[in-house]
Design a protein around this motif. Sequence first.
Motif, PDB file in Angstrom:
ATOM      1  N   THR A  84      -0.487   2.641  -9.373  1.00 40.51           N
ATOM      2  CA  THR A  84      -0.314   2.137 -10.830  1.00 40.51           C
ATOM      3  C   THR A  84       0.796   1.349 -10.998  1.00 40.51           C
ATOM      4  O   THR A  84       1.048   0.433 -11.732  1.00 40.51           O
ATOM      5  N   ALA A  85       2.169   1.891 -10.399  1.00 36.89           N
ATOM      6  CA  ALA A  85       3.403   0.927 -10.586  1.00 36.89           C
ATOM      7  C   ALA A  85       3.196  -0.525  -9.929  1.00 36.89           C
ATOM      8  O   ALA A  85       3.661  -1.252 -10.620  1.00 36.89           O
ATOM      9  N   GLU A  86       2.506  -0.568  -8.810  1.00 40.19           N
ATOM     10  CA  GLU A  86       1.920  -1.787  -8.518  1.00 40.19           C
ATOM     11  C   GLU A  86       1.394  -2.674  -9.351  1.00 40.19           C
ATOM     12  O   GLU A  86       1.560  -4.091  -9.468  1.00 40.19           O
ATOM     13  N   GLU A  87       0.276  -2.118 -10.019  1.00 43.73           N
ATOM     14  CA  GLU A  87      -0.377  -2.915 -10.942  1.00 43.73           C
ATOM     15  C   GLU A  87       0.396  -3.395 -11.970  1.00 43.73           C
ATOM     16  O   GLU A  87       0.122  -4.332 -12.740  1.00 43.73           O
ATOM     17  N   GLN A  88       1.601  -2.711 -12.432  1.00 40.14           N
ATOM     18  CA  GLN A  88       2.508  -3.021 -13.558  1.00 40.14           C
ATOM     19  C   GLN A  88       3.760  -3.880 -12.962  1.00 40.14           C
ATOM     20  O   GLN A  88       4.608  -3.909 -13.490  1.00 40.14           O
ATOM     21  N   GLY A  89       3.437  -4.182 -11.550  1.00 37.66           N
ATOM     22  CA  GLY A  89       4.420  -5.422 -11.122  1.00 37.66           C
ATOM     23  C   GLY A  89       5.777  -4.660 -10.228  1.00 37.66           C
ATOM     24  O   GLY A  89       6.470  -5.390 -10.032  1.00 37.66           O
ATOM     25  N   VAL A  90       5.614  -3.362 -10.074  1.00 42.11           N
ATOM     26  CA  VAL A  90       6.875  -2.663  -9.358  1.00 42.11           C
ATOM     27  C   VAL A  90       6.744  -2.722  -7.890  1.00 42.11           C
ATOM     28  O   VAL A  90       5.455  -2.386  -7.475  1.00 42.11           O
ATOM     29  N   GLN A  91       7.434  -3.251  -7.242  1.00 43.75           N
ATOM     30  CA  GLN A  91       7.221  -3.278  -5.697  1.00 43.75           C
ATOM     31  C   GLN A  91       8.148  -1.966  -5.175  1.00 43.75           C
ATOM     32  O   GLN A  91       9.376  -1.937  -5.368  1.00 43.75           O
ATOM     33  N   LEU A  92       7.394  -1.149  -4.432  1.00 48.44           N
ATOM     34  CA  LEU A  92       7.981   0.151  -3.847  1.00 48.44           C
ATOM     35  C   LEU A  92       7.949   0.194  -2.251  1.00 48.44           C
ATOM     36  O   LEU A  92       6.747  -0.645  -1.869  1.00 48.44           O
ATOM     37  N   PRO A  93       8.497   0.981  -1.680  1.00 46.37           N
ATOM     38  CA  PRO A  93       8.165   0.932  -0.049  1.00 46.37           C
ATOM     39  C   PRO A  93       6.905   1.687   0.012  1.00 46.37           C
ATOM     40  O   PRO A  93       6.605   2.880  -0.672  1.00 46.37           O
ATOM     41  N   PHE A  94       5.992   1.530   1.198  1.00 50.85           N
ATOM     42  CA  PHE A  94       4.768   1.986   1.378  1.00 50.85           C
ATOM     43  C   PHE A  94       4.389   1.481   2.892  1.00 50.85           C
ATOM     44  O   PHE A  94       4.942   0.733   3.352  1.00 50.85           O
ATOM     45  N   SER A  95       3.423   2.364   3.332  1.00 50.46           N
ATOM     46  CA  SER A  95       2.951   1.882   4.707  1.00 50.46           C
ATOM     47  C   SER A  95       1.485   2.338   4.757  1.00 50.46           C
ATOM     48  O   SER A  95       0.548   1.442   4.437  1.00 50.46           O
ATOM     49  N   CYS A  96       1.007   3.505   4.954  1.00 47.59           N
ATOM     50  CA  CYS A  96      -0.188   3.962   5.211  1.00 47.59           C
ATOM     51  C   CYS A  96      -1.092   4.151   4.088  1.00 47.59           C
ATOM     52  O   CYS A  96      -2.318   3.784   4.113  1.00 47.59           O
ATOM     53  N   ARG A  97      -0.540   4.256   2.797  1.00 46.02           N
ATOM     54  CA  ARG A  97      -1.177   4.414   1.637  1.00 46.02           C
ATOM     55  C   ARG A  97      -2.144   5.872   1.689  1.00 46.02           C
ATOM     56  O   ARG A  97      -3.333   6.026   0.777  1.00 46.02           O
TER      57      ARG A  97
ATOM     58  N   GLY B 166      -1.185   9.220   2.436  1.00 48.40           N
ATOM     59  CA  GLY B 166      -0.292  10.392   2.570  1.00 48.40           C
ATOM     60  C   GLY B 166      -0.168  10.975   4.011  1.00 48.40           C
ATOM     61  O   GLY B 166       0.468  11.979   4.069  1.00 48.40           O
ATOM     62  N   ALA B 167       0.001   9.972   5.098  1.00 46.90           N
ATOM     63  CA  ALA B 167       0.110  10.399   6.372  1.00 46.90           C
ATOM     64  C   ALA B 167       1.363  10.214   6.837  1.00 46.90           C
ATOM     65  O   ALA B 167       2.093  10.768   7.900  1.00 46.90           O
ATOM     66  N   CYS B 168       2.301   9.280   6.266  1.00 49.21           N
ATOM     67  CA  CYS B 168       3.594   8.920   6.795  1.00 49.21           C
ATOM     68  C   CYS B 168       4.699   9.363   5.728  1.00 49.21           C
ATOM     69  O   CYS B 168       4.368  10.003   4.611  1.00 49.21           O
ATOM     70  N   THR B 169       5.901   8.856   5.846  1.00 46.79           N
ATOM     71  CA  THR B 169       6.943   9.087   4.895  1.00 46.79           C
ATOM     72  C   THR B 169       7.523   7.985   4.127  1.00 46.79           C
ATOM     73  O   THR B 169       8.617   7.725   3.678  1.00 46.79           O
ATOM     74  N   ALA B 170       6.907   6.572   4.383  1.00 47.34           N
ATOM     75  CA  ALA B 170       7.547   5.322   3.768  1.00 47.34           C
ATOM     76  C   ALA B 170       7.539   5.555   2.369  1.00 47.34           C
ATOM     77  O   ALA B 170       8.605   4.846   1.901  1.00 47.34           O
ATOM     78  N   CYS B 171       6.653   6.142   1.592  1.00 42.85           N
ATOM     79  CA  CYS B 171       6.646   6.123   0.109  1.00 42.85           C
ATOM     80  C   CYS B 171       7.404   7.467  -0.626  1.00 42.85           C
ATOM     81  O   CYS B 171       7.254   7.720  -1.615  1.00 42.85           O
ATOM     82  N   ALA B 172       8.155   8.156   0.451  1.00 37.32           N
ATOM     83  CA  ALA B 172       8.562   9.505   0.130  1.00 37.32           C
ATOM     84  C   ALA B 172       9.738   9.305  -1.107  1.00 37.32           C
ATOM     85  O   ALA B 172      10.549   8.245  -1.095  1.00 37.32           O
ATOM     86  N   VAL B 173       9.508  10.109  -2.020  1.00 31.54           N
ATOM     87  CA  VAL B 173      10.451  10.217  -2.986  1.00 31.54           C
ATOM     88  C   VAL B 173      11.088  11.830  -3.218  1.00 31.54           C
ATOM     89  O   VAL B 173      10.564  12.520  -2.769  1.00 31.54           O
ATOM     90  N   ARG B 174      12.174  11.754  -4.039  1.00 32.35           N
ATOM     91  CA  ARG B 174      12.475  13.136  -4.323  1.00 32.35           C
ATOM     92  C   ARG B 174      12.618  13.217  -5.747  1.00 32.35           C
ATOM     93  O   ARG B 174      12.953  12.160  -6.616  1.00 32.35           O
ATOM     94  N   VAL B 175      11.641  14.165  -6.230  1.00 34.44           N
ATOM     95  CA  VAL B 175      11.539  14.672  -7.749  1.00 34.44           C
ATOM     96  C   VAL B 175      12.814  15.296  -8.290  1.00 34.44           C
ATOM     97  O   VAL B 175      13.394  16.429  -7.938  1.00 34.44           O
TER      98      VAL B 175
END
Length: 122
Positions: free
Chosen positions: A31-44, A46-55
């Motif tokens: 959803t963030a990408e659809e709104q023009g936000v670029q964030l780190p990711f890799s596998c999409r 849930g198997a890696c830690t590329a898009c990890a955040v702290r809540v």
Amino acid sequence: MIRSYTVRIHNSQTETYHTVQVPEDCYILQTAEEQGVQLPFSCRNGACTACAVRVLSGEIHQPEAMGLSPKLKDSGYALLCVSYPRSDLEVETQNEDEVYELQFGRYFGKGRVRAGLPLDED
């Protein structure tokens, strides 16, 4: 009726802040990408830690986050690629290597893997 939540994302790698509206039945990263936000990711998935955040605040639902142990989830870590908002949220991206080390470091008794060594060398 599907609810929508405000998700504020601090991308610590680029020192940028983004605010997006995310329906409760949609993944935050997509959803963030659809709104023009670029964030780190890799596998999409849930198997890696590329898009990890702290809540930092709010509630998140991530039943498909295989790349995080229950302990890390309980400590406030989440994977945006497979996370759904359950309230307004504030999250901060994390260093992928640090999260990976927290997740899997205990399995590597000799410490971090060093690049450039032959496979048969100790």
